[in-house]
Each structure stands twice: as structure tokens, then as C-alpha cells.
Design an enzyme around this catalytic site. Structure first.
Site, short mmCIF file in Angstrom:
data_model
loop_
_atom_site.label_atom_id
_atom_site.label_comp_id
_atom_site.label_asym_id
_atom_site.label_seq_id
_atom_site.Cartn_x
_atom_site.Cartn_y
_atom_site.Cartn_z
N ARG A 174 0.47 -1.00 -0.17
CA ARG A 174 -0.59 0.23 0.07
C ARG A 174 0.91 1.24 0.54
NH1 ARG A 174 -2.45 -3.73 3.80
NH2 ARG A 174 -3.82 -4.34 3.14
N LYS A 199 -1.29 -2.50 7.92
CA LYS A 199 -2.90 -2.25 7.81
C LYS A 199 -2.80 -3.08 9.11
CE LYS A 199 -7.56 -1.31 6.27
NZ LYS A 199 -8.56 -1.59 5.10
N HIS A 270 -3.27 2.44 -6.41
CA HIS A 270 -3.69 0.89 -5.62
C HIS A 270 -3.85 -0.21 -6.83
CE1 HIS A 270 -5.15 0.02 -1.77
NE2 HIS A 270 -6.15 -0.78 -2.57
N ARG A 273 -1.60 -2.88 -6.59
CA ARG A 273 -1.93 -3.58 -6.26
C ARG A 273 -2.75 -3.70 -7.11
NH1 ARG A 273 -1.60 -4.37 -0.37
NH2 ARG A 273 -3.70 -4.82 0.65
N HIS A 296 -3.87 -9.22 3.86
CA HIS A 296 -5.68 -8.88 4.41
C HIS A 296 -5.72 -9.61 5.37
CE1 HIS A 296 -6.75 -7.97 -0.21
NE2 HIS A 296 -6.42 -6.18 0.17
N TYR A 305 -10.98 -10.95 -5.77
CA TYR A 305 -9.73 -10.82 -7.12
C TYR A 305 -10.09 -11.70 -8.32
CZ TYR A 305 -6.71 -6.79 -5.26
OH TYR A 305 -6.86 -5.89 -4.90
#
Length: 332
Positions: A174, A199, A270, A273, A296, A305
Site C-alpha cells: 500500500r 494495515k 492502488h 496493487r 489481508h 480478485y
């Protein structure tokens, strides 16, 4: 209901907001508790902003204490969020409305847990059905090459920009994670990158490709030294003042490269990514490996995805399913 304009009423509300059992006081206690538990500054900022808006709305209606809040009042607030319009006339997204209500649920549930309220007035509040997240269209291989080729690598800042772009595309980190990188987070021997405090304040180690490592090494050897102002600065990517390159600076570099390459797709940082994850999935990577790579926490976040790669799925279906093609006869 219009704002309260009577001086005596405003003074009463101001005094009530400073009382130990006021909503403002319980909001401060709640945010302090989250900070002690180690929640990130980004989360604390989001909760603070959400609750501040709610407290302002309550203040306009003479509500100053959590015990005064009922389910009908919260339903009125939910209608307010639905009807509210931004400065440009756009409504608050359903996702934004759901997030605001979710934050209220957490806050009131915390107050119940700490025995300030007997029940959670937001417990039975229905959340709006947010639409499925649709990822932006990823970059094609030729678009990636065109974007990466834009910086002038004979220039100090241009070489930095190329190294940054290569790293973003290779690792899928990120923007904030790239900003936080230190020169000590790169392992050139094993070809990995340590992402610290990603994150959710979680660390992880991700692979970085040989090409990206080569550009980062070249940047470290020839371009970063001229940018250094303070010898103790350990940030990997520096701006022209010798300080850590910020989020806005990183976004500007990526957007500038996109514009120069004639790529108009939205997403900037992004988008690298998304592109990386989609390409890996289409090339046979297990989705759980992609989940680990992207950082994640939940697999269903990564599974989005699988919808992006429907083109590849269609190709495989056409090539392998016995009934995928219309059968031809000698007369057709």
C-alpha cells in the site's frame, strides 16, 4: 430540526458536554481505550470523526448524554445520513453510511460492556446494503511497461521515482506501507521486503522481484545519497528536502507517470496493487498466497480478485469445457 440558537440552551449543552456522563466524555474514554489496546491512528481518527459528527447532530437536538439515545433517535440519524449531501451535491455513499452506523454500534456496545448503559440502542439498527466493491480495471502489460518507463533515470529524483514504481508493482504494498519503509527493511540476499506496521498494525514479509531490487539498489547507490540531508535519516524514499516522502508525494509521482504514459485509468498507487494481484491469480497463484502477500486479514477481502480475473476464467472455460463451443457440422 434547525440548530439551537438560544444562548441559554447552548450554554446548558456546553456544560452538559463537559459532565462526566456526557457523550463527549464517553467518546474520549472510548478513544483512549482503543489507543491503549493498540489500534492505529488511522482507525482512531476515523472513529473520532464519525462520533464527532453524531455528537454535533445530537447537540443540535438537545441530546447530551448516552442514556438519552434510543433506537428511534438513531433511526432518525440514519435518515439524516441518507439525506445529507456533500458540498458538490453528491450523497454519502451507502458504504459510508454503513461505516458511520457500525462505528456507533461499536461505541454503544463498549459502553454496555463498561456498565454505563444497560442495553445497546444501536444493536437492532439495520445497516444499509452496501453494493459489492468493484475494483478498477487493471493495467495491461504494455501499460505497466509504459508507466515504469516514464521517469528520467538520469535524474536523481527520476531514478528515485523509477525505484518506487518498480517496488510498488513488484510487491503490491500500500502507499502508506511504501511511505513507512526504511533502508533496513530490504533484504537483498533473500529478495524480501519487511513491511512494518501495515494495515491493522501488522508486520509481514513479502517477496520483491529481482528487477525491482536492481532499481532500488541503483537508487540507494547513486540517487539517495544526494537527497540525504540528515545523516540519521533511515527512510527509504526521500523527497527533495531530505525528508521521508509522504503519501501525497508518492501519489503525485505515480499519477504523473500514469499521465505521461497516457494511462487514464483511476487508482494510481492502488492500481499497481490490483494489477499485481490479478496477474498473479491469472497465472496460477493460489489465492491464499495472494492474501498473505497483500496483507489481508480475511480471505473474502482477497476473493474479490476472482471477479476481476473472469476474462482468464472465460479463456480456460472455452479451451477445456466440451460444450463451450458450438458444434460444427459439414453443412455449417
Amino acid at each position: 430540526m434547525p440548530r439551537i440558537g438560544h444562548y441559554g440552551e447552548r450554554r446548558r449543552l456546553l456544560e452538559a458536554s463537559s459532565a462526566p456522563d456526557s457523550m463527549a466524555a464517553w467518546m474520549r474514554r472510548y478513544l483512549d481505550a482503543l489507543a491503549v489496546q493498540g489500534y492505529s491512528e488511522d482507525l482512531l481518527r476515523a472513529r473520532r470523526q464519525t462520533l464527532a459528527v453524531f455528537l454535533e447532530w445530537c447537540g443540535d437536538r438537545g441530546l447530551a448524554r448516552p442514556a438519552e439515545i434510543t433506537l428511534p433517535i438513531l433511526e432518525r440519524y440514519q435518515r439524516h445520513l441518507f439525506q445529507w449531501r456533500k458540498a458538490d451535491g453528491e450523497p454519502l455513499s451507502l458504504r459510508g453510511q454503513a461505516l458511520a452506523i457500525t462505528h456507533l454500534r461499536h461505541w454503544f456496545r463498549w459502553q454496555v460492556r463498561h456498565h454505563h448503559l444497560p442495553t445497546n440502542p444501536a444493536a437492532d439498527l439495520d445497516l444499509p446494503r452496501a453494493p459489492r466493491v468493484v475494483l478498477p480495471e487493471g493495467l495491461q502489460a504494455e501499460e505497466v511497461d509504459a508507466v515504469l518507463a516514464q521517469p528520467d533515470v538520469d535524474d536523481v529524483q527520476g531514478l528515485r521515482d523509477r525505484a518506487l514504481l518498480e517496488l510498488l508493482y513488484s510487491t503490491g504494498v500500500r502507499r502508506q506501507e511504501a511511505r513507512n519503509l526504511s533502508i533496513f527493511d530490504l533484504d537483498f540476499v533473500h529478495g524480501v521486503l519487511r513491511v512494518r506496521q501495515g494495515k491493522g498494525r501488522k508486520d509481514r514479509v513479502v517477496p520483491i522481484g529481482e528487477r525491482a531490487l536492481a532499481w532500488v539498489r541503483r537508487y540507494l547507490d547513486t540517487a539517495r545519497p544526494p537527497l540525504v540531508v540528515e545523516a540519521h535519516e533511515t527512510a527509504l524514499f526521500l523527497n527533495r528536502f531530505g525528508r521521508r516522502l509522504g503519501n501525497n508525494g508518492i501519489a503525485a509521482i505515480v499519477r504523473r507517470a500514469f499521465d505521461a504514459a497516457g494511462v487514464t485509468k483511476r487508482g494510481a498507487c492502488h492500481l499497481f496493487r490490483h494489477t499485481m494481484a490479478t496477474q498473479m491469480l491469472e497465472n496460477g497463484a493460489d489465492i491464499r498466497y495472494i492474501q498473505e502477500l497483500l496483507g489481508h486479514e480475511r480471505l473474502d477481502t482477497t476473493q474479490i480478485y476472482t471477479h476481476v480475473s473472469i476474462g482468464k476464467l472465460k479463456e480456460i472455460h472455452t479451451a477445456t469445457h466440451p460444450a463451450a463451443k458450438l458444434a460444427r457440422t459439414p453443412d455449417t
